[in-house]
Motif scaffolding. Structure first.
Motif, PDB file in Angstrom:
ATOM      1  N   SER A 102       0.480  -1.351  -0.014  1.00 14.93           N
ATOM      2  CA  SER A 102       0.103   0.038  -0.138  1.00 14.93           C
ATOM      3  C   SER A 102       0.752   1.234  -0.036  1.00 14.93           C
ATOM      4  O   SER A 102       1.715   1.225   0.781  1.00 14.93           O
ATOM      5  N   ASN A 103       0.501   1.522  -1.043  1.00 12.88           N
ATOM      6  CA  ASN A 103       1.527   3.686  -1.417  1.00 12.88           C
ATOM      7  C   ASN A 103       3.101   3.428  -0.769  1.00 12.88           C
ATOM      8  O   ASN A 103       3.907   3.723  -0.256  1.00 12.88           O
ATOM      9  N   HIS A 104       3.448   2.317  -1.926  1.00 11.51           N
ATOM     10  CA  HIS A 104       4.610   1.995  -2.029  1.00 11.51           C
ATOM     11  C   HIS A 104       5.369   1.817  -0.310  1.00 11.51           C
ATOM     12  O   HIS A 104       7.046   1.494   0.318  1.00 11.51           O
ATOM     13  N   PHE A 105       4.683   0.766   0.705  1.00  7.41           N
ATOM     14  CA  PHE A 105       5.237   0.390   1.601  1.00  7.41           C
ATOM     15  C   PHE A 105       5.020  -1.048   1.710  1.00  7.41           C
ATOM     16  O   PHE A 105       3.482  -1.820   0.442  1.00  7.41           O
ATOM     17  N   ILE A 106       5.369  -1.638   1.868  1.00  8.81           N
ATOM     18  CA  ILE A 106       5.214  -3.722   2.140  1.00  8.81           C
ATOM     19  C   ILE A 106       4.641  -3.376   4.164  1.00  8.81           C
ATOM     20  O   ILE A 106       4.907  -3.139   4.667  1.00  8.81           O
ATOM     21  N   ILE A 107       3.212  -4.110   3.982  1.00  8.65           N
ATOM     22  CA  ILE A 107       2.844  -4.135   5.282  1.00  8.65           C
ATOM     23  C   ILE A 107       2.640  -5.107   5.567  1.00  8.65           C
ATOM     24  O   ILE A 107       1.716  -6.139   4.874  1.00  8.65           O
ATOM     25  N   LYS A 108       3.153  -5.337   6.733  1.00  8.94           N
ATOM     26  CA  LYS A 108       2.568  -6.808   7.542  1.00  8.94           C
ATOM     27  C   LYS A 108       2.108  -6.164   8.366  1.00  8.94           C
ATOM     28  O   LYS A 108       2.267  -5.327  10.149  1.00  8.94           O
ATOM     29  N   GLU A 109       0.222  -6.633   9.026  1.00  9.02           N
ATOM     30  CA  GLU A 109      -0.571  -7.061  10.312  1.00  9.02           C
ATOM     31  C   GLU A 109      -0.626  -7.855  10.991  1.00  9.02           C
ATOM     32  O   GLU A 109      -0.576  -9.005  10.401  1.00  9.02           O
ATOM     33  N   ILE A 110      -0.528  -7.771  12.551  1.00  6.68           N
ATOM     34  CA  ILE A 110      -0.333  -9.020  13.318  1.00  6.68           C
ATOM     35  C   ILE A 110      -0.712  -8.866  14.289  1.00  6.68           C
ATOM     36  O   ILE A 110      -1.078  -7.779  15.190  1.00  6.68           O
TER      37      ILE A 110
END
Length: 247
Positions: free
Chosen positions: A180-188
């Motif tokens: 998202s928006n040039h970020f790789i995001i990990k939700e934990i």
């Protein structure tokens, strides 16, 4: 059961890395592979005996300790006070640990600076990530080299697992991954000690071209790139890692 402890603070790394749960989730990381990587790196860089090495974003210091065992004078630096307190139990005359913001250069100069295992690109603001590169450059001795070991964004996005569940030490971690928006995001998300927790990891999806652009801006010379911990050549479509040697 209390409400979810939501830790989506702007500086996610300040809260998440300081919890014991971070270390539980990642405790099975392959440290032998990491040691082979450091053997290969120090050999490639031809570091002199007792060289001064900075392990930037050192966590609890496991890699700093190994580098020290190889005979180097090592400083481990991390923003997490809890991690540094833990690391300090292993300190000796040639192994020191400090709480440090990586955007700030060191007064000391180092023969090698290692920023390992995707410990870059945490900042929302591009300027802060650039500032980190400049601080690394300014902390090198005249003949020193720096190493950033980053994910290869191309293969990460190609193989991103959108959702998975991991059970470690009786805690069930629900993990989501997306770009998202040039970020790789990990939700934990998980429950532990009678509480629900929600954490996020956000890392800028920097490509080699992005790094080259920032390095040009910082006056840094990119000397070599590798694609894995055995220091094989970097291939954008297949390499596991993006490892950059610069000064």
């Amino acid at each position: 059961m209390s409400d979810t402890t939501n830790c989506k603070s702007e500086n996610w790394y300040a809260s998440w890395f300081d919890t014991p749960y971070y270390h539980i989730l990642y405790k099975d990381r392959n440290y032998r592979e990491a040691q082979i990587f450091m053997d290969n790196l120090t050999h490639y860089l031809n570091l002199p005996e007792k060289a001064k090495v900075l392990d930037l974003a050192c966590g609890k210091g496991r890699h700093s300790i190994y580098l020290n065992q190889l005979g180097y004078d090592v400083m481990g630096a991390d923003l997490s006070e809890n991690s540094i307190a833990e690391a300090n139990k292993n300190a000796n005359e040639t192994l020191h640990f400090v709480v440090h913001d990586k955007r700030e250069p060191f007064e000391d100069k180092f023969d090698a600076i290692f920023n390992l295992f995707t410990s870059f690109g945490y900042f929302e603001n591009e300027e802060d990530n650039l500032q980190t590169l400049i601080a690394i450059k300014e902390s090198l001795s005249e003949y020193g080299f720096a190493v950033i070991d980053f994910m290869n964004v191309y293969t990460v996005l190609e193989n991103l697992i959108p959702e998975e569940t991991k059970e470690v030490d009786g805690i069930t971690f629900h993990i989501k991954r997306y770009e998202s928006n040039h970020f790789i995001i990990k939700e934990i998300d998980f429950e532990a000690d009678g509480q629900k927790f929600h954490f996020e990891e956000k890392v800028k999806a920097y490509t080699l071209e992005d790094f080259q652009r920032m390095m040009n801006e910082a006056g840094i010379y990119l000397l070599d790139t590798f694609g894995d911990y055995k220091l094989k050549k970097f291939h954008k479509n297949t390499s596991e890692r993006l490892i950059m040697i610069f000064k």
